[in-house]
Write a protein that holds these residues in place. Structure first.
Motif, short mmCIF file in Angstrom:
data_model
loop_
_atom_site.label_atom_id
_atom_site.label_comp_id
_atom_site.label_asym_id
_atom_site.label_seq_id
_atom_site.Cartn_x
_atom_site.Cartn_y
_atom_site.Cartn_z
N PHE A 270 42.51 27.97 -5.84
CA PHE A 270 41.85 29.27 -5.91
C PHE A 270 40.62 29.27 -6.81
N GLN A 271 40.64 28.50 -7.90
CA GLN A 271 39.51 28.54 -8.84
C GLN A 271 38.21 28.13 -8.15
N MET A 272 38.24 26.99 -7.44
CA MET A 272 37.02 26.51 -6.77
C MET A 272 36.61 27.45 -5.66
N LEU B 167 45.46 40.42 -7.76
CA LEU B 167 45.13 39.08 -7.28
C LEU B 167 44.27 38.34 -8.31
N PHE B 168 43.24 39.01 -8.84
CA PHE B 168 42.38 38.38 -9.83
C PHE B 168 43.16 37.98 -11.08
N ALA B 169 44.06 38.85 -11.53
CA ALA B 169 44.89 38.52 -12.69
C ALA B 169 45.76 37.31 -12.40
N GLY B 170 46.30 37.24 -11.18
CA GLY B 170 47.12 36.10 -10.78
C GLY B 170 46.32 34.80 -10.79
N ILE B 171 45.05 34.84 -10.35
CA ILE B 171 44.21 33.65 -10.34
C ILE B 171 43.97 33.15 -11.76
#
Length: 472
Positions: free
Chosen positions: A223-225, A428-432
């Motif tokens: 997910f980061q990339m 979702l952003f917090a999970g990433i």
């Protein structure tokens, strides 16, 4: 802030400065074709051409789902941003929006954070330009890197239309390349072409370890990339102040994002993974180069190297544009030096452009000292900071719906499924971010990034106390 009329008419606008003198404003010279291609260019960059190889290594064919999930989330962020930008005449960027709904402290932090992540992204891209030019010419990489900065600075100093034209052609090169790849892949699938790696078939998506070959953990660590791949899509919002007819052009550009995500990301990756088993792709090279080489195009490496070069130059160009406009807006909101808010005769924030370019060039020099680690660190920090900016947009939209039902009722570009979708995307952003904490490659950058926010809080406090003292 500008008047309602001046916000929507593409003329030489002015506002009254502190001494009552008329001050020039940003010109609305970006036409619809510029906005559309800026939107496309913002969703096609080094994250796809370079980063996709590393992401495929982690997730295998399931990387298509990762791109789809993050792409959908980014689309809802852009719909929220679009509604907010068009809700009030005078908004120049999302820092103005943050000022209205979350206060000056959050606006200060968000503005400088946006500047910071684009500076870091541009650092990586300008170094990449030097590396790519070395493919053809045996010269020190700092020479083409500095030359690229000088050329882009000169073009950006002319008019905003120069930026639009440059991005138009940069984006067009990317689009043509991906169209060629997808068209080639469809033909190879139809005729059942065979490469050195095997047959071109849709079965390559699941015959080499399954669709999730590295399990759920590999899927999550990609997910980061993928987040970094979507960096720049919000440039439609940054360019709002210089867009002719924003009520028409901004919604048009934002509404086409889902189709572009499906076609340029998911479609391109689908073709890549059908031509090449994912196990044949190396994270150290572009999967696009590998694909064209496998199908027997001898000049593939040179073609793709040129495309990646223009992609890096495009990203650097976008970085210079966005950082200069952010500094301009910070200055106009009394959150940076007044000198950064001055425009040249072409209605371009020249001082802000010079400062951003100097910082990028210094960063390029530093990145040269640690070339192997620099790109990974920079992209991780950039992704984290962009998650902050996108999150602020969603939070502002939630507050906008709660506190300004009058504006929301009159909106002609309402964001769908709100506020529920805003909370879902924020989750979702917090999970990433949590996933980054568990990945060894991204953990150091994630743990260091809070220092930036602490620094901004301290600087804001000092500036506030100084402002109160001056008033007294």
């Amino acid at each position: 802030m500008t008047s309602n009329l001046s916000f929507f008419i593409p003329i030489y606008c002015t506002h009254k400065g502190e001494l009552g003198m008329a001050q020039p404003e940003l010109k609305r010279e970006l036409a619809n074709r510029h906005v559309q291609l800026i939107a496309i260019g913002g969703t096609i960059g080094t994250g796809l051409f370079l980063g996709s190889g590393k992401a495929i290594e982690k997730a295998g064919p399931s990387i298509m789902i990762t791109y789809l999930i993050v792409g959908i989330a980014v689309f809802f962020v852009m719909r929220a941003l679009g509604e907010l930008l068009l809700s009030k005449a005078g908004y120049q960027s999302f820092t103005d929006i943050a000022e209205d709904y979350l206060g000056s402290r959050v606006a200060f932090i968000t503005g400088w954070t946006y500047w910071f992540c684009w500076i870091m992204t541009a650092m990586a891209d300008v170094i990449a330009v030097g590396v790519y030019v070395q493919y053809w010419f045996d010269i020190p990489q700092w020479v083409p890197a500095i030359a690229c900065l000088v050329v882009l600075l000169g073009l950006n100093l002319l008019t905003v239309k120069s930026f639009g034209e440059l991005e138009f052609w940069f984006a067009l090169i990317k689009v043509i390349t991906i169209l060629a790849l997808i068209g080639l892949g469809v033909i190879l699938l139809i005729i059942g072409f065979k490469t050195d790696a095997g047959s071109v078939t849709i079965r390559n998506l699941w015959e080499h370890g399954g669709f999730f070959p590295n399990g759920i953990s590999g899927f999550l660590f990609s997910f980061q990339m993928v987040v970094f791949a979507y960096v720049g899509v919000e440039l439609v919002g940054v360019s709002a102040a210089e867009t002719a007819d924003p009520e028409k052009n901004i919604p048009s550009a934002i509404n086409k994002i889902p189709l572009r995500i499906l076609f340029f990301y998911v479609g391109a990756l689908f073709v890549l993974l059908c031509i090449n088993p994912w196990t044949e792709l190396s994270p150290a090279e572009s999967p696009f180069v590998k694909t064209f080489t496998l199908v027997g195009i001898p000049i593939a490496a040179g073609i793709i190297n040129f495309v990646v070069l223009t992609s890096a130059a495009s990203a650097c160009n976008s970085g210079m544009f966005s950082t200069s406009r952010i500094l301009y807006n910070l200055s106009r909101n009394n959150q940076a030096s007044p000198r950064l808010g001055k425009l040249n005769k072409n209605h371009v924030p020249g001082n802000s452009l010079f400062i951003s370019t100097i910082v990028i060039s210094v960063g390029a020099l530093l990145s040269k000292l640690i070339p192997e680690q620099a790109f990974g660190i920079v992209t991780t920090i950039s992704a984290i900071c962009f998650i902050w900016v996108w999150g602020i947009v969603l939070i502002c939209h939630i507050k906008y719906k709660k506190t300004r039902p009058d504006l929301q009722a009159k909106s002609k570009f309402k964001a769908p499924f709100t506020p529920a979708i805003n909370y879902i995307v924020l989750t979702l952003f917090a999970g990433i971010l949590i996933i980054m904490l568990f990945a060894g490659e991204t953990r150091p950058a994630l743990l260091c990034t809070p220092l930036w926010f602490i620094l901004l809080v301290i600087l804001y406090s000092i500036r506030s106390k100084k402002g109160k003292s001056n008033q007294a």
